[in-house]
Design a protein around this motif. Structure first.
Motif, PDB file in Angstrom:
ATOM      1  N   LEU A 114       0.868  -1.133   0.008  1.00 60.26           N
ATOM      2  CA  LEU A 114       0.061   0.084   0.172  1.00 60.26           C
ATOM      3  C   LEU A 114       0.942   1.270  -0.106  1.00 60.26           C
ATOM      4  O   LEU A 114       1.614   1.402   1.104  1.00 60.26           O
ATOM      5  CB  LEU A 114      -0.882  -0.208   1.387  1.00 60.26           C
ATOM      6  CG  LEU A 114      -1.889   1.243   1.261  1.00 60.26           C
ATOM      7  CD1 LEU A 114      -2.969   1.191   0.106  1.00 60.26           C
ATOM      8  CD2 LEU A 114      -2.600   0.835   2.556  1.00 60.26           C
ATOM      9  N   CYS A 115       0.877   1.812  -1.181  1.00 60.42           N
ATOM     10  CA  CYS A 115       2.077   2.991  -1.483  1.00 60.42           C
ATOM     11  C   CYS A 115       1.280   4.482  -0.753  1.00 60.42           C
ATOM     12  O   CYS A 115       1.923   5.319  -1.004  1.00 60.42           O
ATOM     13  CB  CYS A 115       2.132   3.138  -3.048  1.00 60.42           C
ATOM     14  SG  CYS A 115       2.917   1.618  -3.639  1.00 60.42           S
ATOM     15  N   ILE A 116       0.235   4.256  -0.183  1.00 62.91           N
ATOM     16  CA  ILE A 116      -0.106   5.822   0.177  1.00 62.91           C
ATOM     17  C   ILE A 116      -0.384   5.739   1.661  1.00 62.91           C
ATOM     18  O   ILE A 116      -0.537   4.993   2.244  1.00 62.91           O
ATOM     19  CB  ILE A 116      -1.566   6.026  -0.393  1.00 62.91           C
ATOM     20  CG1 ILE A 116      -2.006   7.389  -0.296  1.00 62.91           C
ATOM     21  CG2 ILE A 116      -2.550   5.196  -0.006  1.00 62.91           C
ATOM     22  CD1 ILE A 116      -3.213   7.827  -0.971  1.00 62.91           C
ATOM     23  N   ASN A 117      -0.083   6.963   2.133  1.00 66.63           N
ATOM     24  CA  ASN A 117      -0.310   7.374   3.784  1.00 66.63           C
ATOM     25  C   ASN A 117      -0.967   8.773   3.960  1.00 66.63           C
ATOM     26  O   ASN A 117       0.003   9.713   3.587  1.00 66.63           O
ATOM     27  CB  ASN A 117       0.947   6.852   4.682  1.00 66.63           C
ATOM     28  CG  ASN A 117       0.548   7.103   6.005  1.00 66.63           C
ATOM     29  OD1 ASN A 117      -0.377   7.556   6.639  1.00 66.63           O
ATOM     30  ND2 ASN A 117       1.278   6.039   6.467  1.00 66.63           N
ATOM     31  N   GLY A 118      -2.033   8.941   4.169  1.00 65.26           N
ATOM     32  CA  GLY A 118      -2.634  10.346   4.138  1.00 65.26           C
ATOM     33  C   GLY A 118      -2.515  10.823   2.442  1.00 65.26           C
ATOM     34  O   GLY A 118      -3.096  10.000   1.653  1.00 65.26           O
ATOM     35  N   ALA A 119      -2.272  12.041   2.320  1.00 66.33           N
ATOM     36  CA  ALA A 119      -2.138  12.645   1.052  1.00 66.33           C
ATOM     37  C   ALA A 119      -0.831  12.268   0.402  1.00 66.33           C
ATOM     38  O   ALA A 119      -0.896  12.586  -0.880  1.00 66.33           O
ATOM     39  CB  ALA A 119      -2.218  14.041   1.266  1.00 66.33           C
ATOM     40  N   SER A 120       0.201  11.702   0.868  1.00 67.18           N
ATOM     41  CA  SER A 120       1.526  11.331   0.043  1.00 67.18           C
ATOM     42  C   SER A 120       1.438   9.897  -0.152  1.00 67.18           C
ATOM     43  O   SER A 120       1.255   8.957   0.366  1.00 67.18           O
ATOM     44  CB  SER A 120       2.663  11.788   0.926  1.00 67.18           C
ATOM     45  OG  SER A 120       2.609  10.798   2.136  1.00 67.18           O
ATOM     46  N   ARG A 121       2.087   9.570  -1.417  1.00 70.57           N
ATOM     47  CA  ARG A 121       2.303   8.314  -1.859  1.00 70.57           C
ATOM     48  C   ARG A 121       3.731   7.933  -2.375  1.00 70.57           C
ATOM     49  O   ARG A 121       4.513   9.145  -2.881  1.00 70.57           O
ATOM     50  CB  ARG A 121       1.620   8.241  -3.340  1.00 70.57           C
ATOM     51  CG  ARG A 121       0.071   8.643  -3.576  1.00 70.57           C
ATOM     52  CD  ARG A 121      -0.458   8.501  -4.644  1.00 70.57           C
ATOM     53  NE  ARG A 121      -1.975   8.533  -4.641  1.00 70.57           N
ATOM     54  CZ  ARG A 121      -2.870   7.899  -5.498  1.00 70.57           C
ATOM     55  NH1 ARG A 121      -2.272   7.366  -6.383  1.00 70.57           N
ATOM     56  NH2 ARG A 121      -4.226   8.376  -5.416  1.00 70.57           N
ATOM     57  N   ALA A 122       4.100   6.849  -2.256  1.00 67.72           N
ATOM     58  CA  ALA A 122       5.501   6.575  -2.749  1.00 67.72           C
ATOM     59  C   ALA A 122       5.380   6.370  -4.455  1.00 67.72           C
ATOM     60  O   ALA A 122       4.238   5.922  -4.843  1.00 67.72           O
ATOM     61  CB  ALA A 122       6.033   4.892  -2.356  1.00 67.72           C
ATOM     62  N   ASP A 123       6.170   6.717  -5.245  1.00 65.79           N
ATOM     63  CA  ASP A 123       6.198   6.567  -6.665  1.00 65.79           C
ATOM     64  C   ASP A 123       5.624   5.390  -7.396  1.00 65.79           C
ATOM     65  O   ASP A 123       5.175   5.170  -8.250  1.00 65.79           O
ATOM     66  CB  ASP A 123       7.441   7.505  -7.239  1.00 65.79           C
ATOM     67  CG  ASP A 123       7.456   8.829  -7.071  1.00 65.79           C
ATOM     68  OD1 ASP A 123       6.290   9.579  -6.890  1.00 65.79           O
ATOM     69  OD2 ASP A 123       8.237   9.474  -7.291  1.00 65.79           O
TER      70      ASP A 123
END
Length: 184
Positions: A114-123
């Motif tokens: 899961l690449c998202i946490n809140g509003a930021s994402r891993a590319d």
């Protein structure tokens, strides 16, 4: 001899989705590479704050498996750094035509990223510059800022029931001779 290494039992991963488990998982991966072992991710959410690096030599293989893509998940920690991916291959220069260092004969199965946490994402969820003769079975990547799976220089890999959903650009960016079965 292949040894199963449990990230919780052997290296103390908390699996609560909040505590940073990066060091425990990276230590497990390194031990598995050194001892021709298998990484087991028991059910839980593993928060990671930096890319997990599979930096292996030719002839060494690794298997990473969990209890299912919704049960064993690597999730982006709020302090995650890096843009190259959450699970990445060797950091060597892939433009070298000898491909002296690459992943070969690896198996990845039954876990999610899961690449998202809140509003930021891993590319990127999974980014392997050079990988051959490997399998991705029931590995799910969700909410990557760009791509779910990126395999730049690769061949003879198998994707079976792999999934990349809600990725901004592409789900799969794959090289030649890669077999894809029942993927979303």
């Amino acid at each position: 001899m292949y040894k199963q290494i449990n990230v919780k039992e052997h290296f103390g991963a908390k699996r609560d989705g909040v505590t940073d488990d990066t060091s425990a998982i990276q230590a497990t991966i390194n031990a598995a590479i050194s001892n021709l072992g298998t990484v087991y991710l028991p059910k839980g959410d593993y928060a990671i704050s930096a890319p997990l690096i599979l930096d292996t030599l030719v002839g060494k293989k690794i298997t990473i498996f969990g209890d299912g893509p919704m049960q064993s998940r690597l999730i982006r920690h709020t302090s995650f750094t890096g843009t190259s991916g959450m699970l990445i291959g060797t950091t060597d220069d892939v433009t070298n035509p000898t491909y002296a260092r690459h992943l070969e004969g690896c198996t990845f199965r039954d876990f999610g990223i899961l690449c998202i946490n809140g509003a930021s994402r891993a590319d990127v969820g999974i980014n392997f510059p050079v990988i051959i003769h490997s399998k991705f079975e029931r590995v799910w990547v969700s909410y990557a800022g760009k791509c779910g799976f990126v395999l730049d220089y690769n061949y003879s890999n198998l994707f079976d029931q792999a999934r990349a959903d809600n990725c901004t650009l592409h789900g799969f960016v794959l090289g030649v001779q890669t077999e894809v079965n029942k993927c979303i």
